[in-house]
Write a protein that holds these residues in place. Structure first.
Motif, short mmCIF file in Angstrom:
data_model
loop_
_atom_site.label_atom_id
_atom_site.label_comp_id
_atom_site.label_asym_id
_atom_site.label_seq_id
_atom_site.Cartn_x
_atom_site.Cartn_y
_atom_site.Cartn_z
N TRP A 123 0.81 -1.21 0.00
CA TRP A 123 0.00 0.00 0.00
C TRP A 123 0.85 1.26 0.00
O TRP A 123 2.01 1.26 0.38
CB TRP A 123 -0.97 0.01 1.19
CG TRP A 123 -0.36 0.31 2.53
CD1 TRP A 123 -0.34 1.51 3.17
CD2 TRP A 123 0.31 -0.60 3.39
NE1 TRP A 123 0.30 1.40 4.38
CE2 TRP A 123 0.72 0.11 4.54
CE3 TRP A 123 0.64 -1.96 3.31
CZ2 TRP A 123 1.41 -0.48 5.59
CZ3 TRP A 123 1.33 -2.54 4.35
CH2 TRP A 123 1.70 -1.80 5.47
N ALA A 124 0.20 2.33 -0.44
CA ALA A 124 0.76 3.68 -0.40
C ALA A 124 -0.40 4.64 -0.19
O ALA A 124 -1.38 4.59 -0.92
CB ALA A 124 1.50 4.01 -1.70
N GLY A 125 -0.32 5.46 0.85
CA GLY A 125 -1.39 6.39 1.17
C GLY A 125 -2.25 5.88 2.30
O GLY A 125 -1.80 5.13 3.16
N ASP A 126 -3.52 6.28 2.29
CA ASP A 126 -4.41 5.90 3.39
C ASP A 126 -5.49 4.91 2.99
O ASP A 126 -6.48 4.75 3.70
CB ASP A 126 -5.03 7.15 4.02
CG ASP A 126 -5.88 7.96 3.04
OD1 ASP A 126 -5.93 7.61 1.84
OD2 ASP A 126 -6.48 8.95 3.49
N SER A 127 -5.31 4.21 1.88
CA SER A 127 -6.19 3.08 1.56
C SER A 127 -5.79 1.94 2.48
O SER A 127 -4.59 1.67 2.65
CB SER A 127 -6.05 2.68 0.10
OG SER A 127 -6.54 3.71 -0.74
N ARG A 128 -6.76 1.27 3.06
CA ARG A 128 -6.49 0.33 4.15
C ARG A 128 -6.87 -1.11 3.82
O ARG A 128 -7.74 -1.37 2.99
CB ARG A 128 -7.27 0.75 5.40
CG ARG A 128 -6.85 2.07 5.97
CD ARG A 128 -7.71 2.43 7.15
NE ARG A 128 -7.22 3.64 7.81
CZ ARG A 128 -7.84 4.21 8.82
NH1 ARG A 128 -8.97 3.69 9.29
NH2 ARG A 128 -7.34 5.30 9.37
N ALA A 129 -6.23 -2.03 4.54
CA ALA A 129 -6.59 -3.45 4.52
C ALA A 129 -6.81 -3.90 5.95
O ALA A 129 -6.07 -3.51 6.86
CB ALA A 129 -5.49 -4.29 3.87
N TYR A 130 -7.85 -4.72 6.13
CA TYR A 130 -8.19 -5.28 7.44
C TYR A 130 -8.30 -6.79 7.34
O TYR A 130 -8.68 -7.32 6.30
CB TYR A 130 -9.54 -4.74 7.93
CG TYR A 130 -9.58 -3.26 8.18
CD1 TYR A 130 -9.35 -2.75 9.45
CD2 TYR A 130 -9.88 -2.38 7.15
CE1 TYR A 130 -9.41 -1.38 9.68
CE2 TYR A 130 -9.94 -1.01 7.37
CZ TYR A 130 -9.70 -0.51 8.64
OH TYR A 130 -9.75 0.84 8.87
N LEU A 131 -8.00 -7.46 8.45
CA LEU A 131 -8.18 -8.90 8.58
C LEU A 131 -9.22 -9.16 9.66
O LEU A 131 -9.07 -8.66 10.79
CB LEU A 131 -6.86 -9.58 8.97
CG LEU A 131 -6.95 -11.06 9.33
CD1 LEU A 131 -7.32 -11.90 8.12
CD2 LEU A 131 -5.62 -11.54 9.92
N LEU A 132 -10.27 -9.90 9.33
CA LEU A 132 -11.26 -10.33 10.31
C LEU A 132 -10.99 -11.80 10.60
O LEU A 132 -11.10 -12.65 9.71
CB LEU A 132 -12.68 -10.14 9.78
CG LEU A 132 -13.81 -10.60 10.70
CD1 LEU A 132 -13.84 -9.76 11.98
CD2 LEU A 132 -15.15 -10.52 9.97
#
Length: 197
Positions: A123-132
């Motif tokens: 990633w670069a910037g404020d786009s996010r990834a989450y793990l549930l």
């Protein structure tokens, strides 16, 4: 002499199977949708590119990012492949800015390439990834933003960051400069895990 014994394994370890869906919407602020997504039918490659609307032509920048990521071939080393394609996208966005009527443009991005039950997140910037996992949601990325830097220095609380007037200002983006610093993390996956970009 003891006769040989044949042991038949009870079954291979159950690996997670990647399936998913994608949806994007222009939202309530912009006249046009400046986001682009990549949903790979094989389940291996997923991405969200969020065009920077304040500069104009964010939709063009986010499309370039997704087009570059979509060129990742099967069987490559995931981390280096993601970084290389995002650096290629950075170069192409910078070149596109020089075209008549284009001007400055950029996009944040988060991409996941899944291989051998491991999610490789870039990633670069404020786009996010989450793990549930097991009803617990964990953020896998760290924002490249002005407010995140203030939080890291202890000058702002996470609660204050949510409403800070510069919460939209990123410190990294595709097209933001001649080189792109991409963060990368690898997360082993388990059956039942959910990823959200």
């Amino acid at each position: 002499m003891i006769p040989p014994i044949t042991v038949v394994p009870s079954g291979a370890r159950s690996l997670p199977v990647a399936v998913g869906a994608g949806l994007t919407n222009r939202g309530m602020v912009r006249d046009r949708n400046e986001d682009s997504i990549l949903t790979d039918p094989t389940g291996a490659l997923w991405a969200v590119a969020d065009g920077m609307g304040g500069y104009g032509n964010g939709d063009v920048a986010s499309d370039i990012v997704i087009d570059c990521l979509a060129k990742i071939p099967d069987g490559v080393d995931p981390g280096p492949a993601l970084v290389a394609r995002l650096q290629e996208a950075n170069d192409l966005v910078l070149k596109r800015q020089l075209a008549p009527g284009m001007g400055r443009m950029g996009s944040t991005v988060v991409a996941i390439l899944i291989g051998r039950a491991v999610a490789h997140v870039a990633w670069a910037g404020d786009s996010r990834a989450y793990l549930l996992r097991s009803a617990h949601l964990r953020m896998l990325t760290r924002d490249h933003s002005v407010v995140q830097e203030l939080v890291d220095r202890g000058e702002l609380s996470p609660e204050e960051a949510e409403t800070h007037p510069e919460s939209h200002m990123v410190t990294r983006a595709v097209g933001g400069g001649p080189s792109l610093d991409v963060d990368l993390v690898s997360i082993p996956l388990a059956v039942g895990d959910r990823l959200l970009l």
